[in-house]
Motif scaffolding. Sequence first.
Motif, PDB file in Angstrom:
ATOM      1  N   LEU A 113     -18.044 -30.254  48.621  1.00  0.00           N
ATOM      2  CA  LEU A 113     -18.496 -28.913  48.783  1.00  0.00           C
ATOM      3  C   LEU A 113     -18.404 -27.920  47.553  1.00  0.00           C
ATOM      4  CD1 LEU A 113     -17.795 -30.002  51.635  1.00  0.00           C
ATOM      5  CD2 LEU A 113     -18.231 -27.638  52.367  1.00  0.00           C
ATOM      6  N   ARG A 114     -17.432 -28.290  46.894  1.00  0.00           N
ATOM      7  CA  ARG A 114     -17.191 -27.400  45.722  1.00  0.00           C
ATOM      8  C   ARG A 114     -18.103 -27.779  44.413  1.00  0.00           C
ATOM      9  NH1 ARG A 114     -15.796 -24.811  49.665  1.00  0.00           N
ATOM     10  NH2 ARG A 114     -13.706 -25.204  50.485  1.00  0.00           N
ATOM     11  N   ASN A 115     -18.014 -28.914  44.174  1.00  0.00           N
ATOM     12  CA  ASN A 115     -18.829 -29.270  42.775  1.00  0.00           C
ATOM     13  C   ASN A 115     -20.106 -30.022  43.217  1.00  0.00           C
ATOM     14  OD1 ASN A 115     -18.384 -31.967  43.510  1.00  0.00           O
ATOM     15  ND2 ASN A 115     -16.403 -32.163  42.309  1.00  0.00           N
ATOM     16  N   GLN A 116     -20.523 -30.200  44.569  1.00  0.00           N
ATOM     17  CA  GLN A 116     -21.656 -30.807  45.022  1.00  0.00           C
ATOM     18  C   GLN A 116     -21.811 -32.233  44.526  1.00  0.00           C
ATOM     19  OE1 GLN A 116     -22.489 -27.532  43.515  1.00  0.00           O
ATOM     20  NE2 GLN A 116     -21.821 -26.697  45.337  1.00  0.00           N
ATOM     21  N   LYS A 117     -20.673 -32.799  44.381  1.00  0.00           N
ATOM     22  CA  LYS A 117     -20.974 -34.184  43.818  1.00  0.00           C
ATOM     23  C   LYS A 117     -21.271 -35.065  45.122  1.00  0.00           C
ATOM     24  CE  LYS A 117     -18.159 -34.961  39.770  1.00  0.00           C
ATOM     25  NZ  LYS A 117     -17.087 -35.621  39.018  1.00  0.00           N
ATOM     26  N   ILE A 118     -21.745 -36.067  45.164  1.00  0.00           N
ATOM     27  CA  ILE A 118     -21.894 -36.882  46.340  1.00  0.00           C
ATOM     28  C   ILE A 118     -21.762 -38.507  46.060  1.00  0.00           C
ATOM     29  CG2 ILE A 118     -24.380 -37.158  46.144  1.00  0.00           C
ATOM     30  CD1 ILE A 118     -24.515 -36.793  49.238  1.00  0.00           C
ATOM     31  N   ALA A 119     -21.304 -39.205  46.974  1.00  0.00           N
ATOM     32  CA  ALA A 119     -20.946 -40.470  46.652  1.00  0.00           C
ATOM     33  C   ALA A 119     -21.254 -41.431  47.819  1.00  0.00           C
ATOM     34  CB  ALA A 119     -19.684 -40.914  46.326  1.00  0.00           C
ATOM     35  N   HIS A 120     -21.866 -42.779  47.541  1.00  0.00           N
ATOM     36  CA  HIS A 120     -22.241 -43.698  48.663  1.00  0.00           C
ATOM     37  C   HIS A 120     -21.322 -44.856  48.657  1.00  0.00           C
ATOM     38  CE1 HIS A 120     -24.897 -46.456  50.706  1.00  0.00           C
ATOM     39  NE2 HIS A 120     -25.715 -45.433  50.872  1.00  0.00           N
ATOM     40  N   ASN A 121     -21.033 -45.412  49.862  1.00  0.00           N
ATOM     41  CA  ASN A 121     -20.033 -46.263  49.840  1.00  0.00           C
ATOM     42  C   ASN A 121     -20.271 -47.537  49.316  1.00  0.00           C
ATOM     43  OD1 ASN A 121     -19.166 -48.780  51.929  1.00  0.00           O
ATOM     44  ND2 ASN A 121     -17.362 -47.450  51.416  1.00  0.00           N
ATOM     45  N   GLN A 122     -21.676 -48.007  49.426  1.00  0.00           N
ATOM     46  CA  GLN A 122     -22.021 -49.402  48.972  1.00  0.00           C
ATOM     47  C   GLN A 122     -21.920 -49.421  47.401  1.00  0.00           C
ATOM     48  OE1 GLN A 122     -25.490 -48.931  51.540  1.00  0.00           O
ATOM     49  NE2 GLN A 122     -24.963 -50.555  52.610  1.00  0.00           N
TER      50      GLN A 122
END
Length: 271
Positions: A113-122
């Motif tokens: 929520l702070r740096n808006q980074k998002i990651a996907h498990n696969q």
Amino acid sequence: MALLTPDDLQNMTDALVENDNLVRELTGFSLDRLCADVYKTEKKNEKIAIIPVTAGCGIIGRFSESLLFTVKHFGMNGFITKNTDVAGFYEAVTGGADIILMADDLAFIAYNLRNQKIAHNQICTGRVYAEILCRTKISNLMSKKEVLVIGLGKVGTPALETFLIEGYSVSVFDADSNRLNEVVADHADCSSGKVKPYDPNSNSQFDKIFEATPAANTVPESCLKNNSVLSTPGIPCGLSKALQEKYGVKIVQEPLGIGTLSMLYAVFDEK
Ligand code: NAI
Ligand code: 2YC
Ligand code: MG
């Protein structure tokens, strides 16, 4: 997509600890130090909220608890929201969460929520299991940067790209010949021999093997050497117990935690 079952997660805590030790033996890195090196990020005591999601096939027994074990095993601050879904998201945000972990049947994500980074498990799973193999030290000094990749789906494809970035020549195989041909054609412009189709009937043998399929017995005996290393997120394991023992194969395999740790380091702040 192949969904986890509570049975898949039954021994997850032991598997995570055992694989942390095995990865340290193979690479010299603990799993969290390896992830910090891969992503050039570091944890800063972020508060991690795990939100159970009831969509689709619904909550998977042991899933949230396995995520919490992973978070705490590596010294991080985490909690499972009392509420599910949107109410859980509200509880997480108002409860001061910095990072959210949540999964429906199609995607398992980490969002900062702070740096808006998002990651996907696969993607993160394919990358970390490939990076473990790249960092694995092989005693045979003649060993070349070659790897066999079996399974070219949503996990195997990011793994293939990781091996190429790390300068490996990759032999690829997939039971879906259309997928196999597509991957070979997509990489035809690679410098020669970087990506080539693997023939199970050939006598090509590998020190390093990566597997990401939902099938068993996908790793043929013909590709094995004594002390080959298999790095596989695939469930079930693609190598039979008999072949593992016959060739002394070391296997990095764990159902959820390693991939989750990779997602968290993907969304931490840069060092
Ligand atoms: P996917 O369905 O996108 O890809 C699987 C690929 O394997 C397909 O291209 C398929 O043609 C190929 N395949 C199937 N049977 C085969 C066989 N007998 N021989 C050779 N190739 C075969 O699946 P995805 O998302 O890439 O996941 C792969 C596996 O990894 C699944 O078992 C999944 O449950 C597991 N997984 C494990 C995680 C972990 O943390 N351990 C995380 C995410 C997925
Ligand atoms: O308990 C819950 O919150 C469920 N909604 C979780 C569903 C996870 C579904 N995905 C999987 O089982 C696979 C795993 C291999 C990891 C990534 N996808
Ligand atoms: Mg894993």
